[in-house]
Design an enzyme around this catalytic site. Structure first.
Site, PDB file in Angstrom:
ATOM      1  N   HIS A 384       0.797  -1.223   0.000  1.00  0.00           N
ATOM      2  CA  HIS A 384       0.000   0.000   0.000  1.00  0.00           C
ATOM      3  C   HIS A 384       0.827   1.269   0.000  1.00  0.00           C
ATOM      4  O   HIS A 384       0.260   2.358   0.118  1.00  0.00           O
ATOM      5  CB  HIS A 384      -0.909   0.035   1.233  1.00  0.00           C
ATOM      6  CG  HIS A 384      -2.129  -0.817   1.095  1.00  0.00           C
ATOM      7  ND1 HIS A 384      -3.275  -0.392   0.475  1.00  0.00           N
ATOM      8  CD2 HIS A 384      -2.378  -2.083   1.497  1.00  0.00           C
ATOM      9  CE1 HIS A 384      -4.180  -1.349   0.508  1.00  0.00           C
ATOM     10  NE2 HIS A 384      -3.664  -2.385   1.116  1.00  0.00           N
ATOM     11  N   LYS A 577      -8.624  13.762   4.654  1.00  0.00           N
ATOM     12  CA  LYS A 577      -7.792  12.557   4.661  1.00  0.00           C
ATOM     13  C   LYS A 577      -6.830  12.704   5.835  1.00  0.00           C
ATOM     14  O   LYS A 577      -6.753  13.758   6.461  1.00  0.00           O
ATOM     15  CB  LYS A 577      -7.031  12.379   3.346  1.00  0.00           C
ATOM     16  CG  LYS A 577      -6.321  13.626   2.838  1.00  0.00           C
ATOM     17  CD  LYS A 577      -5.742  13.416   1.447  1.00  0.00           C
ATOM     18  CE  LYS A 577      -6.768  13.514   0.338  1.00  0.00           C
ATOM     19  NZ  LYS A 577      -6.907  12.362  -0.501  1.00  0.00           N
ATOM     20  N   ARG A 578      -6.095  11.618   6.118  1.00  0.00           N
ATOM     21  CA  ARG A 578      -5.085  11.683   7.161  1.00  0.00           C
ATOM     22  C   ARG A 578      -4.191  12.908   6.948  1.00  0.00           C
ATOM     23  O   ARG A 578      -3.837  13.206   5.807  1.00  0.00           O
ATOM     24  CB  ARG A 578      -4.230  10.416   7.025  1.00  0.00           C
ATOM     25  CG  ARG A 578      -3.693   9.820   8.274  1.00  0.00           C
ATOM     26  CD  ARG A 578      -3.335   8.352   8.069  1.00  0.00           C
ATOM     27  NE  ARG A 578      -2.859   7.991   6.741  1.00  0.00           N
ATOM     28  CZ  ARG A 578      -1.593   7.915   6.369  1.00  0.00           C
ATOM     29  NH1 ARG A 578      -0.630   8.208   7.214  1.00  0.00           N
ATOM     30  NH2 ARG A 578      -1.266   7.540   5.154  1.00  0.00           N
ATOM     31  N   LYS A 583       0.596  14.379   1.727  1.00  0.00           N
ATOM     32  CA  LYS A 583      -0.757  14.650   1.207  1.00  0.00           C
ATOM     33  C   LYS A 583      -0.978  16.149   1.007  1.00  0.00           C
ATOM     34  O   LYS A 583      -1.968  16.574   0.425  1.00  0.00           O
ATOM     35  CB  LYS A 583      -1.819  14.059   2.143  1.00  0.00           C
ATOM     36  CG  LYS A 583      -1.789  12.518   2.186  1.00  0.00           C
ATOM     37  CD  LYS A 583      -2.828  11.950   3.122  1.00  0.00           C
ATOM     38  CE  LYS A 583      -2.731  10.448   3.307  1.00  0.00           C
ATOM     39  NZ  LYS A 583      -3.337   9.676   2.206  1.00  0.00           N
ATOM     40  N   THR A 688      -8.581   6.536  -2.155  1.00  0.00           N
ATOM     41  CA  THR A 688      -9.921   6.049  -2.522  1.00  0.00           C
ATOM     42  C   THR A 688     -10.966   7.129  -2.292  1.00  0.00           C
ATOM     43  O   THR A 688     -12.043   7.068  -2.855  1.00  0.00           O
ATOM     44  CB  THR A 688     -10.317   4.778  -1.731  1.00  0.00           C
ATOM     45  OG1 THR A 688     -10.067   5.003  -0.347  1.00  0.00           O
ATOM     46  CG2 THR A 688      -9.553   3.566  -2.209  1.00  0.00           C
ATOM     47  N   LYS A 692     -14.607   8.358  -4.300  1.00  0.00           N
ATOM     48  CA  LYS A 692     -15.904   8.659  -3.668  1.00  0.00           C
ATOM     49  C   LYS A 692     -16.401  10.033  -4.116  1.00  0.00           C
ATOM     50  O   LYS A 692     -17.578  10.219  -4.418  1.00  0.00           O
ATOM     51  CB  LYS A 692     -15.776   8.619  -2.137  1.00  0.00           C
ATOM     52  CG  LYS A 692     -15.478   7.232  -1.599  1.00  0.00           C
ATOM     53  CD  LYS A 692     -14.933   7.258  -0.172  1.00  0.00           C
ATOM     54  CE  LYS A 692     -14.272   5.921   0.141  1.00  0.00           C
ATOM     55  NZ  LYS A 692     -13.405   5.977   1.316  1.00  0.00           N
TER      56      LYS A 692
END
Length: 846
Positions: A384, A577-578, A583, A688, A692
């Site tokens: 991952h 998100k985290r 990110k 992911t 969505k």
């Protein structure tokens, strides 16, 4: 005692007398369902008998739904027992399930009946589902993916299980205060979970520490140390409109009465009398306990081994006592891989490999070659991440101390692997030290878990095309030259049930109306037909009103949890998100700071021609990740200034959404119009949430990273706001930066300077901003290229502003975004796993 009834003839505080309490576990009609709910309130009570408020109604309703699930569950496992199919066991440290009530009644197709039944009892379904706490069994994408996969396994009627740990407190509940993020224990199990069923007959011993004994026969046995018990709790996972209901099995650690020293207790030594009980409890207290200390490392490794050992003992025990269905006697161990597939979700369950070897050799008496053949045909591994800190490496000393027998087995696998490379691939001689499982660096000898997975698994897969290509070309390139067919791609997906059908009913109804079928819920490719109506004015009007209903619902939620009033007519721009530097929430908030500064410099007339935006950021920062927590603080500080600035706050609002979880996502995603997926290219394995958002008709601003690449291909590049360096440019750009060749854009400097000026308060942001400065060095040198990508990010945001003003164009892009999302169903992903990795078939309950 009956409560008095209100004017509508229904009681809020007590149970209405006119609904009889009758057990009707398989009720279909609202009146019978209401009786069954009332039966549970009366005969399976968890509260004093005089109340029937929303909380009591939720538990009683959940138990009544569970009645039906138990029936389907039992039928499913009875059917598996008869047919004896090959089954998949999906091992994961995380499952981020979200609420179960809406999902269960949706998958069982009984929402309407339950809404009516609860009305008869004086309650609204919407209010009742709000009573459920999210199961706190995961952190982010990894755990949510595992949960989407379970939904798809059940919906596709595949014989499969999820295996995880029953965490008492999960990760943590996030509170936002003046100081930024605070972590408090999550209380999801404080009362109880109505969805789990404890299996008192499914208990396995799990050993830690001890030593290895060599028996006279030369066989080896692991003895001594401490032995705890793994007790199974099962949670039913129903498929959509199918009878199949599979299990998420969660292990809990226990010690027995015999481990309690009564003599010591009576002597006043209370702590030492219950030492093993206390150690057992620690294993399932929290997800990812801090591992800065030796004790923390031991506890994490204990958790991982506990999951692997309990799950594999179950399979070995079942296999050992199984007769063949054709009556030709007991099964041979060589047949085990034709009945069992084990999938490791990332490196956390890697210890399944040496544990299966140990069970086969030490408990079942197989020789090494036979045990190795069985193990390598059973186990597959999903990678991952390419982030070095997430590719687990465990200290050899810690491993040897906690799991002495497993360390021997790992050493033997390593030795045989090196011998194989030396004899068959002398050209790789120079690469052996980086390919082997044991890193023998004298300062810090470690076990490389990813290498162990690659050497021992029959298949290794990445989770998006770009990510799998990077694995093959870079991270695992040398292994690819030995085993070219071992590596695959399985692009992630999401369940269309939870992420569109149930969380956005208005939009779902419109899609069903225009496609003239609801088959898209299990065949997401049908969404492509929406393209035929992408210019239709009637669809545009309906689409926009559904989006507005979702925005209004979100605005109400934001006001409720943060007190910030947001305008549903502004552009809702969301990044959830985290919180992690790769990110790049920092890029987002720097862009916001720049936008704010420009708005401040405009005349009131100029401001009127801008696109109003509400920017929402949410996510948890790991408790010990200092820079991530500084980013959370900065977002809140910027919001506090912007939202109270009367000159600007009609054109810009900034909201940090606290305690982001699945239920919050189900509110944010349908209400979003622009979503930011802006990680440094090559860093995000897949993502992911991007799927969505796209599925819900939200447009994406993003880099060519992870699944963004494939989303952009599917929805059309003209419907995607692209910016930033590409993955193959990143290493060169970092090198140039190290050589002092980076020239920062003046807008980037302006945004940083504005924060340093104290415009957003007196907190010292220098350490955070310093990470973007300099050319190299730990915590400096802008490793994630925020500065390099900033100008193209700002320019891309300007294109967003222009596009949003053209309503017709924007809604068409939104429709095409949903229309292009068919590929990103977890049903597609799971059917590919089933065919190409697990070799399992549908086993539908008749």
């Amino acid at each position: 005692m009956e409560a008095t009834t209100k004017g509508n003839g229904a009681a809020k505080s007590g149970i209405p007398a006119k609904v009889p309490a009758v057990a009707q576990p398989l009720a279909e009609e609202p009146a019978e369902i209401a009786s069954n709910i009332r039966y549970h309130a009366q005969y399976s009570p968890h509260f004093s008998p005089f109340k029937f408020e929303p909380e009591q109604a939720y538990y009683a309703a959940a138990q009544s739904v569970r009645d039906r699930l138990v029936q389907q569950w039992n039928e499913t496992y009875l059917h598996y027992h008869k047919v004896d199919p090959k089954q998949t066991y999906y091992l994961s440290m995380e499952f981020l399930q979200g609420r179960a009530l809406t999902n269960a009644i949706g998958n069982l197709d009984i929402q309407g009946a339950y809404a009516d039944a609860l009305n008869k009892l004086g309650h609204e379904l919407e209010e009742i589902v709000e009573q459920e706490k999210d199961a706190a069994l995961g952190n982010g994408g990894l755990g949510r993916l595992a949960s989407c996969f379970l939904d798809s396994m059940a919906t596709l009627n595949l014989p499969a299980w999820g295996y995880g740990l029953r965490y008492r407190y999960g990760l943590f509940k996030q509170r936002i205060t003046k100081a930024g993020q605070e972590e408090v224990a999550e209380d999801w199990l404080e009362k109880f979970s109505p969805w789990e069923i404890v299996r008192h007959d499914v208990v396995f011993p799990v050993r830690f520490f001890g030593h290895v004994e060599v028996l006279p026969t030369g066989a080896r046995k692991w003895v001594g140390g401490e032995v705890l018990k793994a007790l199974a709790y099962d949670v039913p996972i129903p498929g959509y409109k199918t009878k199949n209901t599979i299990s998420l099995r969660l292990w809990e650690a226990k010690a027995g009465a015999e481990d309690f020293d009564l003599f010591q207790f009576n002597d006043g030594q209370y702590e030492s009398a219950a030492q093993l009980h206390s150690r057992a409890q620690q294993i399932c207290v929290v997800l990812y306990p801090g591992d800065a200390t030796e004790n923390g490392k031991l506890l994490r490794l204990k958790q991982q081994f506990f999951l692997c050992s309990a799950s594999l003992q179950l399979n070995a025990a079942t296999a050992a006592c199984e007769e063949r269905k054709d009556g030709t006697g007991p099964r041979q161990w060589s047949e085990f891989p034709s009945k069992v597939a084990v999938q490791l979700n990332d490196t956390h369950p890697t210890l399944a490999i040496p544990e299966l070897m140990r069970l086969l050799m030490d408990e079942e008496g197989l020789g090494w070659d036979e045990a190795w053949d069985v193990t390598t045909r059973t186990i597959a591994y999903t990678n991952h991440t390419v982030l070095p800190e997430a590719l687990e490496k465990w200290s050899q000393a810690v491993m040897k101390k906690l799991l002495p027998r497993h360390m021997e087995i790992i050493e033997e696998i390593d030795k045989r692997f090196m011998a194989m490379v030396q004899s068959t691939r002398p050209d790789l001689e120079s690469k052996i030290s980086s390919m082997r499982i044991l890193d023998q660096n004298p300062q810090k000898p470690v076990v490389r878990m990813a290498n162990l997975c690659v050497v021992s698994g029959h298949t290794v897969n990445g989770v998006a095309q770009l990510h799998s290509d990077i694995l093959k070309a870079e991270l695992f390139a040398d292994y690819v030259s030995i085993w070219p067919t071992k590596f695959q791609n399985k692009t992630n997906g999401i369940t269309p049930r939870r992420w569109l059908r149930f969380c956005s009913p208005e939009l779902s109804q419109i899609i069903t109306k225009w496609l003239k079928t609801d088959q898209w819920v299990t065949n997401l490719d049908l969404l492509a037909d929406l393209r035929n109506f992408a210019d239709n004015a009637d669809l545009h009007a309906e689409w926009e009103s559904a989006k507005m209903a979702n925005k209004q619902r979100l605005a109400d939620y934001i006001f409720r949890v943060t007190g910030v009033n947001i305008d549903p007519n502004s552009l809702f721009d969301i990044q959830v998100k985290r919180i992690h530097e790769y990110k790049r929430q920092l890029l987002n908030i720097l862009g916001v700071v720049y936008r704010y500064k420009k708005l401040k410099e405009m005349s009131p007339e100029e401001r009127k021609s801008t696109t109003s935006r509400t920017i929402m950021i949410g996510g948890k920062a790991f408790a010990t990740y200092t820079n991530a927590k500084r980013i959370v603080k900065l977002v809140n500080d910027v919001g506090a200034v912007v939202n109270t600035d009367p000159e600007v706050n009609n054109y810009l609002k900034v909201v940090f959404v606290p305690n982001y979880n699945v239920s919050v996502a189900e509110m944010l995603i349908p209400g979003s119009e622009l979503s930011q997926h802006i990680s440094t290219a090559g860093m995000e394995a897949s993502g992911t949430s991007n799927m969505k958002f796209a599925l819900n008709g939200c447009l994406i601003i993003g880099t060519l990273d992870g699944a963004n690449v494939e989303i952009r291909e599917e929805i059309g590049e003209e419907n995607f706001f692209l910016f930033g360096a590409t993955a193959d440019e990143v290493p060169r750009l970092r090198k140039e930066r190290e050589n002092g060749l980076f020239k920062p854009d003046p807008r980037f400097e302006e945004a940083k300077q504005y924060i340093r000026s104290g415009a957003f308060g007196s907190y010292n942001y220098n350490p955070l901003l310093d990470s973007l400065e300099g050319d190299s060095g730990y915590g400096r040198g802008d490793y994630f290229l925020v500065g390099y990508d900033f100008p193209s990010y700002i320019e891309s945001q300007e294109k967003v502003d222009e596009a949003f003003k053209d309503r017709k164009r924007w809604i068409k892009m939104s429709i095409l975004s949903t229309a292009g999302s068919g590929k990103f169903s977890s049903d597609r992903t799971i059917s590919q796993y089933a065919k190409e990795i697990w070799n399992i078939d549908e086993c539908r309950v008749p």
